[in-house]
Design an enzyme around this catalytic site. Structure first.
Site, PDB file in Angstrom:
ATOM      1  N   HIS A 187     -53.259 -95.590   3.451  1.00  0.00           N
ATOM      2  CA  HIS A 187     -51.943 -95.327   2.854  1.00  0.00           C
ATOM      3  C   HIS A 187     -51.863 -95.712   1.386  1.00  0.00           C
ATOM      4  O   HIS A 187     -51.195 -95.043   0.600  1.00  0.00           O
ATOM      5  CB  HIS A 187     -50.843 -95.954   3.708  1.00  0.00           C
ATOM      6  N   ARG A 294     -42.529 -87.477   5.180  1.00  0.00           N
ATOM      7  CA  ARG A 294     -42.970 -88.706   5.861  1.00  0.00           C
ATOM      8  C   ARG A 294     -41.769 -89.618   6.020  1.00  0.00           C
ATOM      9  O   ARG A 294     -41.533 -90.501   5.200  1.00  0.00           O
ATOM     10  CB  ARG A 294     -44.023 -89.436   5.022  1.00  0.00           C
ATOM     11  N   ARG A 330     -41.302 -84.891   9.768  1.00  0.00           N
ATOM     12  CA  ARG A 330     -42.115 -85.549  10.793  1.00  0.00           C
ATOM     13  C   ARG A 330     -41.342 -86.731  11.345  1.00  0.00           C
ATOM     14  O   ARG A 330     -40.870 -87.577  10.579  1.00  0.00           O
ATOM     15  CB  ARG A 330     -43.434 -86.023  10.199  1.00  0.00           C
ATOM     16  N   GLU A 429     -53.747 -83.859  15.176  1.00  0.00           N
ATOM     17  CA  GLU A 429     -54.473 -84.969  14.540  1.00  0.00           C
ATOM     18  C   GLU A 429     -55.264 -85.797  15.540  1.00  0.00           C
ATOM     19  O   GLU A 429     -55.804 -86.837  15.187  1.00  0.00           O
ATOM     20  CB  GLU A 429     -53.531 -85.834  13.695  1.00  0.00           C
ATOM     21  N   ASN A 452     -56.277 -86.527   8.118  1.00  0.00           N
ATOM     22  CA  ASN A 452     -56.635 -87.940   7.900  1.00  0.00           C
ATOM     23  C   ASN A 452     -56.940 -88.613   9.233  1.00  0.00           C
ATOM     24  O   ASN A 452     -57.978 -89.246   9.411  1.00  0.00           O
ATOM     25  CB  ASN A 452     -55.490 -88.712   7.227  1.00  0.00           C
ATOM     26  N   ASP A 453     -56.004 -88.471  10.157  1.00  0.00           N
ATOM     27  CA  ASP A 453     -56.240 -89.071  11.464  1.00  0.00           C
ATOM     28  C   ASP A 453     -57.287 -88.304  12.243  1.00  0.00           C
ATOM     29  O   ASP A 453     -58.121 -88.897  12.927  1.00  0.00           O
ATOM     30  CB  ASP A 453     -54.925 -89.137  12.263  1.00  0.00           C
ATOM     31  N   ARG A 463     -60.178 -95.200   9.508  1.00  0.00           N
ATOM     32  CA  ARG A 463     -59.964 -94.678   8.153  1.00  0.00           C
ATOM     33  C   ARG A 463     -59.646 -95.774   7.137  1.00  0.00           C
ATOM     34  O   ARG A 463     -59.668 -95.552   5.936  1.00  0.00           O
ATOM     35  CB  ARG A 463     -58.858 -93.604   8.162  1.00  0.00           C
ATOM     36  N   CYS A 500     -51.499 -80.838   6.447  1.00  0.00           N
ATOM     37  CA  CYS A 500     -50.774 -81.770   5.589  1.00  0.00           C
ATOM     38  C   CYS A 500     -51.560 -83.067   5.395  1.00  0.00           C
ATOM     39  O   CYS A 500     -51.071 -84.006   4.789  1.00  0.00           O
ATOM     40  CB  CYS A 500     -49.376 -82.049   6.133  1.00  0.00           C
TER      41      CYS A 500
END
Ligand code: PEP
Ligand code: MG
Length: 569
Positions: A187, A294, A330, A429, A452-453, A463, A500
């Site tokens: 993040h 987000r 989301r 994800e 990402n996930d 990650r 995304c």
């Protein structure tokens, strides 16, 4: 001396280091106790100094960020709370020194509140400890420990940045970010890219190698930190910085052009956003939709669970701004590395594999329903697409959908208008969602790939952990193959599919994705011009050939080589 890490947000920063090492202070056991009057005076002086500092911080936020101003106003109340002050004085009367008395009394009150198992009280406990630490810093003459008021422009050196650190960070004074932990999709990296701040993460032990005040050069293109740079190195870095700024200003010209390949194939460009800050909304004309709102940032920047009204106001603002262009909201995605100071998450050995995101919402339906009501009420102001994170199969989507329908019905029954055109979708994800993409595509209205996930779950490599960054590589062919499967499934059902995750905003990856058939890419505003510029250089058949080549690669190095051969930055 040169230290190497992962460059996660490109740029060059030259400036003074600020080593951010927030330690919990405790009163030393062996500290001498001065005569009682002196200890009392030390305490009263510390309270006055804390009040002065808190008033200063509060005034700086008032009118600009009232939520934060309110937090510091609550701290002002706590610093001279009558009951607490009385107990501290009586502890000093019975022989404690000022620091020990402050530590013990605030701790007792905080423990009492934390034990009440009430979210609001847990947050109060957190605030009390914050005030305790402020007083201890003054009494023990220790330096300030947060990033909200920096004394000038600095390059922040830290172990890791928590979302709460970034929420209060004095952004204007942060030239660069260096962390011992983290990688491209953590993040802190996403925040740095979103703000356009150069960042290098994953340099082990860097906090003990650099001191606050040292002049350093952060090369977040190569991933190097130069400590003690020579005059020549400083001059070279300044020249490199000028070239970078020049190139950026050329690609920035692409911000408002439509996304399309050289032969005119349109590619919708979406925006990934957190809190709808005015500067982000201002650039809305550069994007065709919001691919990821987000919403957890709204929760993280607050000192309490955001109310339905607070959320409604925030969502309405984005929906109004985007009008007919979809806003993909989301639902709350906390857990994993994202926590809330006022909400205790379950203790788990593997939080990324635990009660996270939608799973956490199912466990706390009141939180989920409050958010859904706020979103449903706001839906009449624009084009709402609701998206659920961390879905591992159809049953998750079905369960979430039922809750949405129930809240919709309840609102309508009580006479509140809700749009008839809300789309419901999922994030792809987890590997399970990829494997079930054909079934999901039949049921959902749309989906968006959370690369990402997906990358961390596919490669079974955290990650956030630099030690396994060489496994969790976004250029891993497995990730491209998983994306290709998902694209095929959604194409077959003719349902919208976006991406995304950070891959969508990577210039080279964007070309591969478009070659694979992706026509919607969502990214942070800073990535938009570069991706548009890159796509405008190539014709679709060329990108299709690139995509085929990437899908045949044996490993991440080969993928990177292949992209390097086909594409020129
Ligand atoms: C993702 O996982 O790709 C994503 C967009 O979600 P986050 O980074 O917030 O987990
Ligand atoms: Mg995710």
């Amino acid at each position: 001396m040169i230290y190497k890490g992962n460059p996660v947000s490109a740029g060059i920063a030259i400036g003074s280091a600020f080593v951010y090492d927030p330690k919990i202070l405790t009163a030393p056991e062996d500290a001498p106790v001065l005569p009682m009057e002196c200890e009392l005076e030390r305490y009263e002086n510390a309270v006055r100094a804390a009040q002065a500092k808190l008033r200063e911080i509060q005034a700086a936020f008032t009118g600009k960020d009232d939520d934060k101003a309110e937090i510091f106003s609550a701290h002002l109340d706590m610093v001279d709370d009558e009951e607490i002050s009385e107990e501290i004085r009586s502890a000093i009367h019975t022989g404690a020194n000022a620091a020990k008395a402050v530590e013990q009394v605030y701790q007792q009150y905080a423990d009492l509140m934390a034990a009440l198992d009430d979210d609001f009280m847990v947050q109060r406990a957190h605030d009390l400890l914050d005030v305790q630490q402020r007083l201890l810093r003054i009494l023990l003459d220790a330096p300030e420990q947060n990033l909200s008021r920096l004394n000038g422009p600095v390059i922040v050196i830290c172990d890791d940045l928590m979302p709460s650190d970034t929420a209060t960070m004095d952004r204007a004074n942060v030239l660069g970010i260096v962390a011992q932990k983290g990688s491209y999709t953590s993040h802190s990296a996403i925040i740095a890219r979103g703000w356009g701040i150069p960042a290098v993460l994953g340099i082990p032990d860097i906090m003990s190698c650099v001191s606050s005040g040292d002049t350093i050069v952060l090369d977040a293109i190569a991933g190097n930190l130069h400590s003690e740079p020579t005059l020549q190195e400083l001059q070279n870095a300044a020249a490199q910085q000028a070239v970078f700024t020049e190139q950026k200003s050329i690609s920035d010209k692409f911000l408002y052009v439509p996304g399309r390949t050289h032969d005119g194939v349109p590619v919708e460009i979406g925006l990934n956003m957190g809190k709808p800050a005015p500067e982000v909304l201002k650039a809305s004309a550069a994007t065709d939709y919001v691919g990821l709102l987000r919403t957890e940032f709204l929760y993280m920047e607050s000192d309490h669970m955001p109310t339905e009204e607070e959320q409604f106001a925030a969502y309405k603002k984005v929906l109004l701004e985007y009008g007919e262009r979809p806003v993909t909201l989301r639902t709350l995605d906390i857990g994993g590395d994202k926590s809330l100071p006022y909400f205790a998450l379950p203790r788990e050995d593997n939080p990324f594999l635990g009660i996270r995101a939608l799973r956490l919402c199912f466990e706390n339906e009141d939180i989920m329903r409050t958010q859904l009501r706020a979103a449903l009420r706001a839906s009449v102001y624009g084009t709402l697409w609701l998206m659920f994170p961390m879905v591992s199969g159809l049953e998750d989507f079905t369960k979430a959908r039922i809750i949405v329908l129930e809240e919709k019905e309840r609102l309508r029954q009580s006479g509140v208008a809700v749009s008839d055109h809300i789309k419901l979708g999922v994030m792809i994800e987890t590997p399970a969602a990829v494997m079930m993409a054909d079934q999901l595509a039949k049921q959902v209205d749309f989906a968006s790939i959370g690369s990402n996930d997906l990358c961390q779950y596919l490669t079974a490599a955290d990650r956030m952990n630099p030690a396994v960054a060489q496994y969790c590589r976004s250029s891993h062919p497995a990730l491209y193959r998983a994306i290709a499967m998902t694209i095929q499934a959604f194409r077959k059902e003719n349902k919208p599919l976006s991406i995304c995750g950070e891959l969508g905003g990577d210039k080279n990856a964007a070309c591969v994705l478009v070659g694979m058939g992706m026509r919607k890419l969502s990214m942070s505003i800073h990535a938009v011009p570069g991706v548009k510029q890159m796509l405008s250089r190539y014709e679709l058949p060329y990108l299709e050939t690139l995509a085929e080549a990437v899908l045949q690669c044996a490993d991440a190095n080969e993928v990177e080589r292949c992209m390097g051969e086909f594409l020129h930055s």
